[in-house]
Design a protein around this motif. Structure first.
Motif, PDB file in Angstrom:
ATOM      1  N   TRP A 125     -12.569  29.873  17.531  1.00 36.32           N
ATOM      2  CA  TRP A 125     -12.011  30.037  18.883  1.00 36.32           C
ATOM      3  C   TRP A 125     -13.064  30.565  19.867  1.00 36.32           C
ATOM      4  O   TRP A 125     -12.808  30.639  21.056  1.00 36.32           O
ATOM      5  CB  TRP A 125     -10.800  30.984  18.851  1.00 36.32           C
ATOM      6  N   LEU A 126     -14.235  30.949  19.382  1.00 38.21           N
ATOM      7  CA  LEU A 126     -15.259  31.493  20.282  1.00 38.21           C
ATOM      8  C   LEU A 126     -16.635  30.994  19.851  1.00 38.21           C
ATOM      9  O   LEU A 126     -17.275  31.570  18.976  1.00 38.21           O
ATOM     10  CB  LEU A 126     -15.236  33.028  20.248  1.00 38.21           C
ATOM     11  N   SER A 127     -17.082  29.934  20.488  1.00 41.07           N
ATOM     12  CA  SER A 127     -18.369  29.381  20.070  1.00 41.07           C
ATOM     13  C   SER A 127     -19.509  29.805  21.000  1.00 41.07           C
ATOM     14  O   SER A 127     -20.675  29.758  20.628  1.00 41.07           O
ATOM     15  CB  SER A 127     -18.295  27.856  19.986  1.00 41.07           C
ATOM     16  N   THR A 128     -19.161  30.245  22.193  1.00 40.50           N
ATOM     17  CA  THR A 128     -20.189  30.668  23.147  1.00 40.50           C
ATOM     18  C   THR A 128     -19.578  31.599  24.185  1.00 40.50           C
ATOM     19  O   THR A 128     -18.363  31.537  24.431  1.00 40.50           O
ATOM     20  CB  THR A 128     -20.818  29.457  23.867  1.00 40.50           C
ATOM     21  N   LEU A 129     -20.416  32.460  24.773  1.00 35.93           N
ATOM     22  CA  LEU A 129     -19.959  33.305  25.883  1.00 35.93           C
ATOM     23  C   LEU A 129     -20.325  32.680  27.228  1.00 35.93           C
ATOM     24  O   LEU A 129     -20.012  33.238  28.281  1.00 35.93           O
ATOM     25  CB  LEU A 129     -20.571  34.706  25.777  1.00 35.93           C
ATOM     26  N   LYS A 130     -20.995  31.551  27.183  1.00 33.26           N
ATOM     27  CA  LYS A 130     -21.422  30.878  28.412  1.00 33.26           C
ATOM     28  C   LYS A 130     -20.256  30.133  29.058  1.00 33.26           C
ATOM     29  O   LYS A 130     -19.498  29.446  28.365  1.00 33.26           O
ATOM     30  CB  LYS A 130     -22.510  29.846  28.078  1.00 33.26           C
ATOM     31  N   THR A 131     -20.155  30.268  30.356  1.00 32.47           N
ATOM     32  CA  THR A 131     -19.158  29.492  31.094  1.00 32.47           C
ATOM     33  C   THR A 131     -19.828  28.916  32.337  1.00 32.47           C
ATOM     34  O   THR A 131     -20.852  29.429  32.794  1.00 32.47           O
ATOM     35  CB  THR A 131     -17.956  30.346  31.527  1.00 32.47           C
ATOM     36  N   ALA A 132     -19.224  27.882  32.868  1.00 29.70           N
ATOM     37  CA  ALA A 132     -19.831  27.220  34.028  1.00 29.70           C
ATOM     38  C   ALA A 132     -19.695  28.057  35.300  1.00 29.70           C
ATOM     39  O   ALA A 132     -20.585  28.062  36.156  1.00 29.70           O
ATOM     40  CB  ALA A 132     -19.189  25.849  34.229  1.00 29.70           C
ATOM     41  N   THR A 133     -18.596  28.785  35.420  1.00 25.49           N
ATOM     42  CA  THR A 133     -18.326  29.525  36.656  1.00 25.49           C
ATOM     43  C   THR A 133     -17.812  30.925  36.335  1.00 25.49           C
ATOM     44  O   THR A 133     -17.328  31.177  35.228  1.00 25.49           O
ATOM     45  CB  THR A 133     -17.234  28.808  37.495  1.00 25.49           C
ATOM     46  N   PRO A 134     -17.895  31.830  37.322  1.00 27.75           N
ATOM     47  CA  PRO A 134     -17.343  33.176  37.127  1.00 27.75           C
ATOM     48  C   PRO A 134     -15.852  33.148  36.784  1.00 27.75           C
ATOM     49  O   PRO A 134     -15.395  33.938  35.956  1.00 27.75           O
ATOM     50  CB  PRO A 134     -17.578  33.858  38.489  1.00 27.75           C
ATOM     51  N   GLN A 135     -15.118  32.266  37.415  1.00 28.48           N
ATOM     52  CA  GLN A 135     -13.681  32.225  37.133  1.00 28.48           C
ATOM     53  C   GLN A 135     -13.405  31.825  35.680  1.00 28.48           C
ATOM     54  O   GLN A 135     -12.547  32.437  35.019  1.00 28.48           O
ATOM     55  CB  GLN A 135     -12.980  31.270  38.092  1.00 28.48           C
ATOM     56  N   GLU A 136     -14.137  30.843  35.183  1.00 31.97           N
ATOM     57  CA  GLU A 136     -13.974  30.495  33.761  1.00 31.97           C
ATOM     58  C   GLU A 136     -14.399  31.679  32.889  1.00 31.97           C
ATOM     59  O   GLU A 136     -13.848  31.884  31.810  1.00 31.97           O
ATOM     60  CB  GLU A 136     -14.815  29.265  33.403  1.00 31.97           C
ATOM     61  N   GLY A 137     -15.372  32.436  33.358  1.00 33.96           N
ATOM     62  CA  GLY A 137     -15.787  33.622  32.624  1.00 33.96           C
ATOM     63  C   GLY A 137     -14.687  34.661  32.589  1.00 33.96           C
ATOM     64  O   GLY A 137     -14.453  35.317  31.565  1.00 33.96           O
ATOM     65  N   TYR A 138     -13.998  34.800  33.703  1.00 37.68           N
ATOM     66  CA  TYR A 138     -12.879  35.748  33.746  1.00 37.68           C
ATOM     67  C   TYR A 138     -11.772  35.305  32.809  1.00 37.68           C
ATOM     68  O   TYR A 138     -11.159  36.122  32.114  1.00 37.68           O
ATOM     69  CB  TYR A 138     -12.359  35.870  35.182  1.00 37.68           C
ATOM     70  N   GLU A 139     -11.546  33.999  32.787  1.00 35.50           N
ATOM     71  CA  GLU A 139     -10.500  33.481  31.892  1.00 35.50           C
ATOM     72  C   GLU A 139     -10.896  33.631  30.413  1.00 35.50           C
ATOM     73  O   GLU A 139     -10.043  33.869  29.563  1.00 35.50           O
ATOM     74  CB  GLU A 139     -10.161  32.043  32.276  1.00 35.50           C
ATOM     75  N   LEU A 140     -12.191  33.548  30.135  1.00 33.96           N
ATOM     76  CA  LEU A 140     -12.642  33.811  28.766  1.00 33.96           C
ATOM     77  C   LEU A 140     -12.413  35.289  28.411  1.00 33.96           C
ATOM     78  O   LEU A 140     -12.035  35.629  27.289  1.00 33.96           O
ATOM     79  CB  LEU A 140     -14.123  33.441  28.609  1.00 33.96           C
ATOM     80  N   ALA A 141     -12.630  36.156  29.406  1.00 37.90           N
ATOM     81  CA  ALA A 141     -12.387  37.591  29.180  1.00 37.90           C
ATOM     82  C   ALA A 141     -10.917  37.844  28.841  1.00 37.90           C
ATOM     83  O   ALA A 141     -10.588  38.696  28.016  1.00 37.90           O
ATOM     84  CB  ALA A 141     -12.794  38.403  30.414  1.00 37.90           C
ATOM     85  N   ILE A 142     -10.034  37.114  29.482  1.00 40.88           N
ATOM     86  CA  ILE A 142      -8.604  37.227  29.160  1.00 40.88           C
ATOM     87  C   ILE A 142      -8.344  36.774  27.731  1.00 40.88           C
ATOM     88  O   ILE A 142      -7.623  37.433  26.973  1.00 40.88           O
ATOM     89  CB  ILE A 142      -7.766  36.407  30.164  1.00 40.88           C
ATOM     90  N   LYS A 143      -8.981  35.677  27.358  1.00 42.21           N
ATOM     91  CA  LYS A 143      -8.804  35.182  25.989  1.00 42.21           C
ATOM     92  C   LYS A 143      -9.311  36.206  24.967  1.00 42.21           C
ATOM     93  O   LYS A 143      -8.639  36.483  23.957  1.00 42.21           O
ATOM     94  CB  LYS A 143      -9.561  33.860  25.829  1.00 42.21           C
ATOM     95  N   LEU A 144     -10.471  36.777  25.237  1.00 39.59           N
ATOM     96  CA  LEU A 144     -11.009  37.800  24.334  1.00 39.59           C
ATOM     97  C   LEU A 144     -10.024  38.961  24.200  1.00 39.59           C
ATOM     98  O   LEU A 144      -9.808  39.500  23.108  1.00 39.59           O
ATOM     99  CB  LEU A 144     -12.356  38.318  24.863  1.00 39.59           C
ATOM    100  N   SER A 145      -9.428  39.351  25.309  1.00 41.12           N
ATOM    101  CA  SER A 145      -8.496  40.479  25.302  1.00 41.12           C
ATOM    102  C   SER A 145      -7.272  40.163  24.455  1.00 41.12           C
ATOM    103  O   SER A 145      -6.761  41.023  23.715  1.00 41.12           O
ATOM    104  CB  SER A 145      -8.069  40.822  26.736  1.00 41.12           C
TER     105      SER A 145
END
Lengths: 78, 78, 78, 78, 78, 78
Positions: free
Chosen positions: E5-25
């Motif tokens: 479920w987590l292959s990379t911490l890289k995202t294209a945009t800050p918003q996708e990064g925020y959404e990844l942070a939600i997923k991590l949480s």
């Protein structure tokens, strides 16, 4: 969430950065509770409770760390 | 908030930096509860409760991390 | 606060750095509750409550991050 | 506190670093509640409460960030 | 957990990064409570409680610090 | 604790790093409450309480910051 609400962490000034940190903090709640109506009702709870407000300020402080770092603390070196 | 209250994270001394961290912490509350009157009432609650004061100090500590980094820990290298 | 209580984040040793972190944590409370008498009374509360003590230690840990970074973790490279 | 208990943040291994983080977390409590007897009594409280244990682990995590950074994450580059 | 479920911490945009942070949480919760049914029931609790939502936003803010740093704050220098 | 349980912070992938963060979080509890039996009983408490699960996720997020930094965010530059 299909809306674009965060296109950059860059802001012109520290104060705008702080306000972005507030927006980030609120979005963390909105993703979990998307209903505007429910969030509005809950607002009355935490806006009148000292510890709730401190907790909100803690989230803002954490997000402000991120925004400030992204802007190199507005030191004009990025 | 239309007032300008944060134009820089730079301070002359660590102590002024700590006091800026306190200001940042209070603004996190003010943005959520803009009424001076309500905040004043709530102040009596948390200023007389040990855990509330610890939570306030936690927010200040988090903001102080940001301010200290912005000032390169006042090591005179920026 | 007109007293000078924080002129530098530099300390000679990690232990002094930890003790400075404790001081920073207490000042976060003192700025909000300036009365020595009230703070002394509250001390009896949190010094005898496990969760309150853990919360205090959390604030100290956060401030110690700042002090340790300011001293380059006492690695003698600053 | 007149005893020397923290002379360096350097440890040989990550596990020793984690154990130092635990020590730092406990010292944050000891500075506030110096009585061994009181702390021992409180220990029974938090060691049998899920949320208290999580809070302790949070303090350890915060201190471990500091210790890990001080050791350059044990990447053998310092 | 055998799923990837987590292959990379890289995202294209800050918003996708925020959404990844939600997923991590959320994954931090899922690892502890793997039952979808139990988590769904608990969701009704915290999604309607102001302090619970603030606590969720705090976790997201912490994870967003990590994701933002991994993406060099989307400053196009990595 | 005489067992070796943490020999490196390096992991092959972000997901393994996240799982290491979970292990670190649990060890913070185990050092304080070594009894497997007591911890198992407490698990039923926090695994069925929304706020307890959020607090666990907060500890994991904090430890994941450390693990991610130790792995240079898996950006293949270390």
């Amino acid at each position: 969430m299909s809306d674009l609400w965060l296109s950059t962490l860059k802001t012109a000034t520290p104060q705008e950065g702080y306000e972005l940190a507030i927006k980030l903090s609120r979005m963390g709640i909105k993703y979990t509770q998307p209903s505007d109506e429910v969030r509005q009702k809950l607002r009355d709870d935490y806006a009148n409770n000292a510890d709730s407000l401190t907790a909100v300020s803690q989230v803002v402080a954490t997000n402000f760390q991120t925004v400030a770092a992204a802007n190199n603390y507005w030191n004009e070196r990025t």
